[in-house]
Design a protein around this motif. Structure first.
Motif: not given
Length: 204
Positions: A30-34, A67-70, A146-150
């Motif tokens: 999503d936008a935060l990941d980008r 590089l984010v392609l999609d 995809v996920f965030y780690h503390c």
């Protein structure tokens, strides 16, 4: 020594994740990941060969080098290195990869798991050129998770606290090289090689 041999025993020791933690895994950026990837200058790439042997390789470049392609695809450029290609050879036999994206000073990290391919040419390679170096290949990752780690591991280790840094606690890179892979070279020569000028030709 008492070995843990099953998941029930493992859960008895460490407990179950909360519903929020268990459900945080997503399949698309999503936008935060980008924004995180655009600020990331360093990642760790874990691979496993067909026989199960593993490798973890560090990758670093100016922030945003991934590089984010999609929303389901990213690309990581290859740069000049030692040419062992351990992770690349693993990918040829087993496409599954795990990546941890690190921003200096931040304790939380972004994790991406997926399936990788090695690409030797694509129209996006020009966008990965740094200091005139166009990568000879890239790792293309189709995202599964995809996920965030503390930040607890970083907090426990005080990784970003300069007051806790002890770079001289272990033997220098020159001493390690002289004791292992460069035993035929003089230590003084190696100290010059690994001295302040080391890395001036990162992209040549």
């Amino acid at each position: 020594m008492r070995e843990v041999t099953g998941e029930a025993e493992l859960r008895e020791l460490i407990g179950e994740p909360t519903a929020r933690v268990a459900g945080k895994v997503r399949r698309e950026l999503d936008a935060l990941d980008r924004a995180w990837l655009a600020a990331t200058p360093f990642l760790l790439m874990a691979t496993s060969a067909a026989d199960g042997s593993c490798d973890v390789s560090p990758k670093g470049d100016p922030a945003g080098f991934t590089l984010v392609l999609d929303e389901r695809t990213i690309a990581v450029p290859e740069r000049p290195g030692n040419r062992r290609a351990d992770g690349f050879r693993n990918i040829l036999g087993n496409p599954h990869v795990g990546l941890i994206f690190v921003i200096p000073g931040r304790g939380d990290t972004l994790r991406i798991n997926g399936r990788a391919r090695l690409v030797r040419e694509a129209d996006f390679f020009d966008r990965m050129t740094v200091e005139g170096h166009r990568p000879p290949l890239a790792v293309l990752v189709d995202i599964d998770e995809v996920f965030y780690h503390c930040s607890k591991a970083f907090l426990r280790s005080a990784l970003w606290n300069p007051e806790r840094w002890q770079p001289d606690a272990a033997p220098s890179r020159a001493r390690i090289a002289q004791g292992q892979e460069r035993q035929d070279q003089d230590l003084a020569e190696l100290e010059v090689y690994y001295g302040p000028g080391y890395g001036q030709d990162l992209y040549s």
